[in-house]
Write an enzyme that holds these catalytic residues in place. Structure first.
Site, PDB file in Angstrom:
ATOM      1  N   GLY A  15       0.819  -1.217   0.000  1.00 45.14           N
ATOM      2  CA  GLY A  15       0.000   0.000   0.000  1.00 45.14           C
ATOM      3  C   GLY A  15       0.849   1.261   0.000  1.00 45.14           C
ATOM      4  O   GLY A  15       1.927   1.283   0.579  1.00 45.14           O
ATOM      5  N   ARG A  19       1.350  -5.734  -5.010  1.00 42.93           N
ATOM      6  CA  ARG A  19       1.313  -6.650  -3.866  1.00 42.93           C
ATOM      7  C   ARG A  19       1.777  -8.071  -4.204  1.00 42.93           C
ATOM      8  O   ARG A  19       1.477  -9.012  -3.461  1.00 42.93           O
ATOM      9  CB  ARG A  19      -0.097  -6.690  -3.270  1.00 42.93           C
ATOM     10  CG  ARG A  19      -0.512  -5.406  -2.555  1.00 42.93           C
ATOM     11  CD  ARG A  19      -1.701  -5.622  -1.645  1.00 42.93           C
ATOM     12  NE  ARG A  19      -2.172  -4.407  -1.004  1.00 42.93           N
ATOM     13  CZ  ARG A  19      -1.651  -3.896   0.112  1.00 42.93           C
ATOM     14  NH1 ARG A  19      -0.638  -4.489   0.704  1.00 42.93           N
ATOM     15  NH2 ARG A  19      -2.148  -2.796   0.639  1.00 42.93           N
ATOM     16  N   ASP A  53       5.478  -7.908   5.803  1.00 44.99           N
ATOM     17  CA  ASP A  53       5.581  -9.072   4.909  1.00 44.99           C
ATOM     18  C   ASP A  53       6.649  -8.857   3.837  1.00 44.99           C
ATOM     19  O   ASP A  53       7.443  -9.750   3.550  1.00 44.99           O
ATOM     20  CB  ASP A  53       4.243  -9.335   4.210  1.00 44.99           C
ATOM     21  CG  ASP A  53       3.276 -10.050   5.140  1.00 44.99           C
ATOM     22  OD1 ASP A  53       3.744 -10.606   6.160  1.00 44.99           O
ATOM     23  OD2 ASP A  53       2.064 -10.034   4.863  1.00 44.99           O
ATOM     24  N   LYS A  97       8.039   0.685   5.700  1.00 41.92           N
ATOM     25  CA  LYS A  97       6.921   1.480   5.194  1.00 41.92           C
ATOM     26  C   LYS A  97       5.591   0.911   5.637  1.00 41.92           C
ATOM     27  O   LYS A  97       5.443  -0.307   5.646  1.00 41.92           O
ATOM     28  CB  LYS A  97       6.976   1.490   3.656  1.00 41.92           C
ATOM     29  CG  LYS A  97       5.781   2.052   2.977  1.00 41.92           C
ATOM     30  CD  LYS A  97       5.111   1.081   1.987  1.00 41.92           C
ATOM     31  CE  LYS A  97       4.422  -0.073   2.646  1.00 41.92           C
ATOM     32  NZ  LYS A  97       3.514  -0.825   1.760  1.00 41.92           N
ATOM     33  N   THR A  98       4.662   1.674   6.016  1.00 37.04           N
ATOM     34  CA  THR A  98       3.223   1.377   6.104  1.00 37.04           C
ATOM     35  C   THR A  98       2.540   2.442   6.947  1.00 37.04           C
ATOM     36  O   THR A  98       3.011   2.777   8.036  1.00 37.04           O
ATOM     37  CB  THR A  98       2.867  -0.021   6.669  1.00 37.04           C
ATOM     38  OG1 THR A  98       1.438  -0.101   6.736  1.00 37.04           O
ATOM     39  CG2 THR A  98       3.417  -0.343   8.035  1.00 37.04           C
ATOM     40  N   ASP A 116      -0.040   1.959   8.435  1.00 34.18           N
ATOM     41  CA  ASP A 116      -0.676   1.268   9.559  1.00 34.18           C
ATOM     42  C   ASP A 116       0.134   1.371  10.858  1.00 34.18           C
ATOM     43  O   ASP A 116      -0.392   1.135  11.937  1.00 34.18           O
ATOM     44  CB  ASP A 116      -0.895  -0.220   9.237  1.00 34.18           C
ATOM     45  CG  ASP A 116      -1.931  -0.417   8.141  1.00 34.18           C
ATOM     46  OD1 ASP A 116      -2.421   0.590   7.599  1.00 34.18           O
ATOM     47  OD2 ASP A 116      -2.240  -1.575   7.822  1.00 34.18           O
TER      48      ASP A 116
HETATM   49  P1  FBP Z   1       0.507  -1.910   3.646  1.00 30.70           P
HETATM   50  O1  FBP Z   1       0.469  -2.753   4.892  1.00 30.70           O
HETATM   51  O2  FBP Z   1       0.902  -2.645   2.432  1.00 30.70           O
HETATM   52  O3  FBP Z   1       1.326  -0.678   3.856  1.00 30.70           O
HETATM   53  O4  FBP Z   1      -0.973  -1.361   3.333  1.00 30.70           O
HETATM   54  C1  FBP Z   1      -1.771  -0.858   4.326  1.00 30.70           C
HETATM   55  C2  FBP Z   1      -3.157  -0.489   3.872  1.00 30.70           C
HETATM   56  O5  FBP Z   1      -3.244   0.875   3.552  1.00 30.70           O
HETATM   57  C3  FBP Z   1      -4.168  -0.866   4.944  1.00 30.70           C
HETATM   58  O6  FBP Z   1      -4.323   0.147   5.887  1.00 30.70           O
HETATM   59  C4  FBP Z   1      -5.399  -1.177   4.149  1.00 30.70           C
HETATM   60  O7  FBP Z   1      -6.220  -2.080   4.818  1.00 30.70           O
HETATM   61  C5  FBP Z   1      -4.836  -1.789   2.890  1.00 30.70           C
HETATM   62  O8  FBP Z   1      -3.565  -1.243   2.715  1.00 30.70           O
HETATM   63  C6  FBP Z   1      -5.683  -1.537   1.671  1.00 30.70           C
HETATM   64  O9  FBP Z   1      -5.151  -2.249   0.612  1.00 30.70           O
HETATM   65  P2  FBP Z   1      -5.423  -1.933  -0.914  1.00 30.70           P
HETATM   66  O10 FBP Z   1      -4.544  -0.780  -1.262  1.00 30.70           O
HETATM   67  O11 FBP Z   1      -4.972  -3.165  -1.593  1.00 30.70           O
HETATM   68  O12 FBP Z   1      -6.848  -1.590  -1.058  1.00 30.70           O
END
Ligand code: FBP
Length: 547
Positions: free
Chosen positions: A77, A141, A172, A198-199, A201
């Site tokens: 993400g 991803r 991951d 990175k994230t 979250d």
């Molecule tokens: P990462 O863990 O890859 O950084 O992504 C986090 C996130 O933004 C979450 O908060 C959310 O649930 C998810 O990605 C949404 O995923 P997508 O971009 O595939 O809709």
């Protein structure tokens, strides 16, 4: 391309670096490390990259550096600041030797496997400095975890003469970066692999990685909008706003926003799990706050809900697990049942405990749980509109209480989901500086021949000049966990700690926030102005470091 006035002015921002990285740099090695748990198993799986020392960069003497090519991948993400990691990495390798080249793999790890790449020239890099998004090369991803992917990747790395690969990703992706580092080391391929945390979250952190990048900007963006909603709510005094916030597992984003905006209610999934709360317990808690405020004449409020909540409610988790198994086996039979009968059909097939919970769910959510499944047959929890689920159930409870004379007010709800709105915001000064420093540090790890390390920048509540740059062996963050039925080495996910300072600060204040209208309005991220306005870190970091 037309640019906004802010984009033009922001392009000239020079991110701050730790003082030790400003001139020539040398590496200082610390003590050997161990994984956080399951040391024997992890050591066996990572014979070449286990136990390496912590690293710190300090001022050193200028040295000649032979030309080298480096590759970079954005994984998962989007998170604000990714472009600055890349520009920091670019500036770092160019400072070592202007002949060095940087290649970006397109649309995430898949670009490495499919040999899709582009050279990142100074002109391209300059277009993206201090901007949000991952669009310089795109993200994806695809999971890099199989030997044939590693070999396909090696083919293109060899062809481009790439000596090191930087993988910018979450827990991951960094786990996979470590497996790749080990594989290339074992094969003697001469390719180093470095990770960057990175994230949005915020769940990739530990003693050595104080925060993942993007968390700061994303939370500030959400807190701005929640603050605006709070002000609207306090002006009109007629709505309860149910606001779901991204963060697929951990509740760091919801908690950080709560600390910034002081809402009436914030649910923290980790607490729900620890206290074994049911959906009805959560609904009763919210309804009670609504009723108490109504008794004071306040028929309005704000509720923050973490995206991952449903999977942390133990009873819901059990229901979802049974539904997944049942529909995997009986999908065809279920599909043949008439739509109007499907709910009853499912209720008749579940165990009594799960059937009772399923029967208590609003129609829309019950349908979502039985229909929307991912390619692995699992329910797509992130699609569940938890904010609507909770407000509907709260509304039903209040209607009952009204009949019993326990609720005397009015209840009208509005719903919001904030996620994508914050993931590509222009990075705050903190993220712009932090990311640039992470990228620059990655270039130093590469120059020093390191592999299997994550770039680390610490002491982040101090001014950037005092930040400590270095490297942390990724194996140090690992433990063994069951994934898809198999025990695997993975980076431990950092959930909200209920005995940690950020949650404790929230828990100490929440009763007051519930009753009183103690809203704080953070306003938009400021990029220019006094340092106490522009350079402040998250409350989470401040509480964790007690500053
Ligand atoms: P990462 O863990 O890859 O950084 O992504 C986090 C996130 O933004 C979450 O908060 C959310 O649930 C998810 O990605 C949404 O995923 P997508 O971009 O595939 O809709």
């Amino acid at each position: 391309m037309t640019k906004s006035a802010l984009q033009i002015a922001r392009a000239a921002y020079q991110p701050k670096l730790p003082k030790a990285l400003l001139g020539a740099v040398k590496v200082q090695e610390g003590e050997p490390t161990q994984s956080v748990a399951d040391q024997e198993e992890i050591k066996k799986l990572f014979p070449n990259t286990y136990g390496m020392p912590l690293l710190k960069f300090v001022e050193g003497e200028a040295q000649e550096s032979a030309p080298m090519n480096v590759g970079v991948i954005l994984s998962g993400g989007q998170a604000p600041g990714g472009h600055n990691v890349i520009s920091g990495l670019f500036d770092g390798i160019k400072k070592l030797n202007p002949a060095n080249k940087l290649y970006g793999f397109i649309l995430g790890p898949g670009g490495l496997v499919d040999h899709k790449y582009k050279e990142l020239t100074p002109e391209i890099i300059d277009e993206y400095r201090n901007t949000g998004g991952f669009d310089i090369i795109g993200s994806g991803r695809t999971k890099l975890e199989k030997e044939d992917q590693f070999e396909k990747g090696y083919e293109i790395l060899k062809e481009l003469g790439i000596k090191a690969l930087v993988i910018i990703g979450g827990d991951d992706s960094n786990t996979n970066a470590c497996v790749l580092a080990e594989y290339y080391a074992a094969k003697n391929y001469g390719v180093q692999v470095i990770g960057c945390p990175k994230t949005i979250d915020g769940d990739l952190k530990n003693d050595m990685i104080e925060t993942s990048f993007g968390f700061d900007t994303a939370c500030k963006t959400y807190a701005e909008v929640i603050g605006n909603i709070e002000r609207d709510c306090n002006s009109a005094r007629k709505y309860w706003h149910f606001i779901k916030l991204m963060g697929r597992s951990a509740s760091h984003i919801a908690l950080e926003c709560a600390l910034q905006v002081q809402p009436n209610i914030c649910i923290v999934s980790e607490e729900v799990e620890a206290k074994n709360m049911s959906l009805d317990d959560i609904v009763t808690y919210i309804a009670q706050v609504v009723a108490d405020r109504a008794a004071d004449g306040n028929n309005f409020g704000t509720v923050l809900i973490p995206e991952g909540l449903i999977e942390f409610v133990p009873a819901m988790k059990r229901l979802i697990a049974e539904l997944n198994d049942f529909l995997a086996e009986n999908g065809e039979e279920f599909a043949a049942v008439e739509r109007a009968q499907q709910r009853e059909y499912i209720i008749s097939k579940l165990t009594p405990e799960n059937a009772a919970i399923y029967a208590s769910l609003p129609e829309g959510v019950a349908r979502q749980l039985s229909l929307d499944r991912d390619p692995h047959g699992n329910v797509q929890v992130s699609l569940i509109e938890t904010e609507k689920l909770l407000s509907e159930m709260v509304g039903n409870k209040l209607a009952e209480w009204k009949k019993e004379g326990k609720f005397v007010g009015k209840f009208a709800a509005q719903h919001h989901f904030f996620g994508y709105e914050g993931r590509c915001a222009a990075p705050s000064n903190f993220d712009a500086d932090y990311c640039y420093s992470l990228g620059f540090t990655a270039s130093m790890l590469i120059a020093n021949g390191k592999t299997g390390y994550m770039s680390s920048v610490r002491n982040t509540t101090a001014p950037a000049a005092e930040w400590i740059a270095g490297g942390v062996p990724i194996t140090m963050m690992m433990n063994m966990e069951r994934r898809n039925g198999e025990l695997k080495p993975v980076i431990q996910k950092a959930l909200v700690k209920l005995d940690g300072a950020p949650f404790q600060a929230f828990a100490a204040a929440r009763e007051t926030w519930a009753k009183e209208t103690a809203y704080v309005y953070p306003g938009p991220i400021q990029y220019f102005g006094p340092t106490e306005v522009c350079d402040q870190t998250t409350k989470t970091l401040q509480y964790e470091q007690q500053k």
